[in-house]
Design a protein around this motif. Structure first.
Motif, short mmCIF file in Angstrom:
data_model
loop_
_atom_site.label_atom_id
_atom_site.label_comp_id
_atom_site.label_asym_id
_atom_site.label_seq_id
_atom_site.Cartn_x
_atom_site.Cartn_y
_atom_site.Cartn_z
N SER A 106 22.83 92.08 60.70
CA SER A 106 23.60 91.09 61.47
C SER A 106 24.53 90.31 60.55
O SER A 106 25.68 90.03 60.92
N SER A 118 2.49 95.56 63.21
CA SER A 118 3.11 94.26 62.96
C SER A 118 3.92 94.26 61.67
O SER A 118 5.00 93.66 61.59
N ILE A 169 17.24 94.00 60.67
CA ILE A 169 18.21 93.56 61.68
C ILE A 169 18.91 92.29 61.21
O ILE A 169 20.13 92.12 61.43
N TYR A 170 18.18 91.40 60.58
CA TYR A 170 18.77 90.16 60.09
C TYR A 170 19.86 90.46 59.05
O TYR A 170 20.97 89.91 59.12
N LYS A 224 12.66 93.49 61.74
CA LYS A 224 13.34 92.21 61.93
C LYS A 224 14.14 91.83 60.69
O LYS A 224 15.27 91.32 60.79
N GLU A 225 13.56 92.06 59.50
CA GLU A 225 14.29 91.77 58.27
C GLU A 225 15.56 92.62 58.16
O GLU A 225 16.62 92.15 57.77
N GLU A 248 7.14 96.08 62.31
CA GLU A 248 8.03 95.25 63.11
C GLU A 248 8.66 94.13 62.29
O GLU A 248 9.83 93.77 62.49
N HIS A 249 7.88 93.59 61.34
CA HIS A 249 8.43 92.57 60.45
C HIS A 249 9.55 93.15 59.59
O HIS A 249 10.61 92.51 59.40
N VAL A 281 17.20 99.94 66.45
CA VAL A 281 15.89 99.57 67.02
C VAL A 281 15.22 100.80 67.64
O VAL A 281 14.02 101.04 67.44
#
Length: 469
Positions: free
Chosen positions: A173, A159, A169-170, A166-167, A162-163, A17
């Motif tokens: 994870s 934005s 990081i998903y 998030k993808e 950031e999207h 991040v």
């Protein structure tokens, strides 16, 4: 291991991040710098070649009357021109016919720009996911004379980035969740492998006994650490066996020493009444007495009884476990107790039988030993008293025979009462010797009890309770 995997996942997530934010900021700044360079170059060309107005501060609004909107649209920048004092001259906000209410530049920006070595001030800020880059620099005429201040502002919507973050990081994870599950499985099987060996060692340790032969641990497959532990345990077993042998030898020697003390004490017990009997015989014997034969028979019987006691002790010496030997026969307790008291010549000894006859299944020799020992201890306790008194009482209580021996001696102090029946305890003040421990064992062998009450300066009462059957 599981904790390390979890911490590594968290750290990588935080670093990811942080790296994304840093790269986004750098990208926006570099993109703005490229647009800034192009916009400045166009403005310089406009002032140098294309304008018909004299290049001055007052003419800047005229020169860029319409051109400022074109430059702003091409480079997607918001352009604002100020005079050297920071007052607004022209801006690309709005349109040519719209009055724009834009505040002048602050004195801080004007002074900071004048003092900056490269004559440029840059600001970068982010509000609600939107990045704003703003730069302030001077506008020079073709002769490099400062005629105004140029403000360029670039707005970047983050934005989409950031999207993407998030993808990413998903997906990351999911990967680390899979790694976490694999780590749990690996840790489980690894710990099972280790604990299986440790469980074997633990079971062996729980079975280890000092007085038994212990088995060593033999493991076919084990880690080097477990092998070190097993070797240490096996070495301990070898030392334990050696210590057990030494301890057993020491216990046997101690047992023989204790037995020798007990035998010596048991032999002394009948010797005392025998000595008293002989002394009494020498003092009272009169050949001319009419009852000389009866008295001689009585003295002889007393000596024979004590000799029998010594004979039984000598016989029991060959078998320590049977010493002193216990047997049961029907005896008349009142007469046996009187017989035991006859060896004492002290006038201070008083006998109070509560019944004429009292029968019980006991060992006559052992009962004499009990009474003799307790009376002898009482005699020692009343030594040097002005009016010495020993009272012996025998009576029946239910299915038991009760014998009490009381004296008016010095008594037993509180600090030694718990030690009275200890085999190695002795004190001259109360007259208690090693024999009380043996007497207690004899009484308990018949399922009887012995107890006492005592007050210092008043006296002591010993109570013996023996079952009749």
């Amino acid at each position: 291991m599981i904790l390390l995997v979890l911490l590594a996942s968290i750290l990588i997530l935080v670093v990811t991040v942080y790296q994304y934010d840093l790269q986004t900021t750098d990208y926006n700044i570099q993109r703005f710098e490229r647009k800034e360079a192009i916009a400045k170059e166009i403005i310089e060309l406009e002032l140098a070649n294309k304008t018909s107005y004299a290049v001055s501060t007052e003419n800047l609004p005229k020169i860029f009357q319409n051109r400022i909107y074109e430059i702003s649209s091409i480079n997607k920048l918001n352009i604002t021109i100020y005079n050297l004092e920071g007052r607004l001259l022209k801006t690309s906000f709005g349109n040519a016919f719209e009055k724009i209410d834009k505040t002048p530049l602050t004195d801080f920006i004007v002074s900071d720009l004048a003092q900056n070595s490269n004559h440029r001030v840059f600001n970068n800020k982010e509000i609600a996911g939107t990045s704003y880059q703003t730069s302030y620099s001077y506008i020079n005429d073709p002769k490099f004379k400062r005629i105004g201040i140029l403000e360029l502002q670039f707005t970047q919507d983050n934005s989409e980035i950031e999207h993407e973050l998030k993808e990413f990081i998903y997906r990351l994870s999911l990967v680390y969740l899979l790694m976490f599950l694999l780590a749990i499985s690996f840790a489980y099987f690894l710990s099972s492998y280790i604990t299986r060996s440790i469980k074997t060692i633990s079971d062996k340790m729980q079975q280890t006994r000092l007085n038994e032969r212990n088995e060593k641990i033999i493991l076919n497959k084990a880690s080097s650490e477990i092998e070190v532990l097993v070797d240490a345990y096996n070495h301990m077993i070898d030392q334990l066996e050696e210590s057990a042998v030494r301890l057993a030898k020491s216990e046997r020697e101690q047992a023989w020493r204790e037995m020798a003390k007990q035998v010596a004490h048991e032999i002394k017990n009948p010797l005392t009444p025998m000595r008293l009997t002989v002394q009494s015989f020498e003092r009272k014997f009169d050949p001319k007495d009419e009852n000389v034969k009866e008295k001689l028979a009585e003295y002889s019987e007393t000596l024979i009884q004590q000799i029998d006691v010594m004979s039984s002790i000598a016989s029991a010496f060959s078998d320590f476990a049977k010493m002193p030997t216990q047997k049961r026969e029907k005896i008349e307790v009142i007469g046996v107790v009187k017989l035991a008291l006859d060896i004492f010549n002290e006038d201070s000894i008083k006998y109070y039988p509560q019944e004429k006859e009292l029968f019980a299944n006991l060992d006559k020799t052992q009962l004499i030993r009990i009474v003799t020992n307790l009376v002898k201890n009482a005699s020692q306790a009343i030594d040097k008293q002005e009016n010495p008194l020993i009272e012996v009482k025998v009576y029946s209580e239910g299915n038991a025979v009760k014998i009490t021996i009381s004296d008016n001696g010095k008594g037993i102090s509180e600090d030694v009462k718990e030690l009275i029946f200890e085999p190695k305890f002795t004190t001259k003040s109360s007259g208690m010797g090693l024999g009380l421990g043996i007497i207690k064992n004899i009484i308990e062998a018949y399922d009887g009890t012995i107890s006492f009450t005592s007050k210092v300066g008043i006296g002591t009462v010993f109570t013996v309770i023996l079952p009749k059957t």
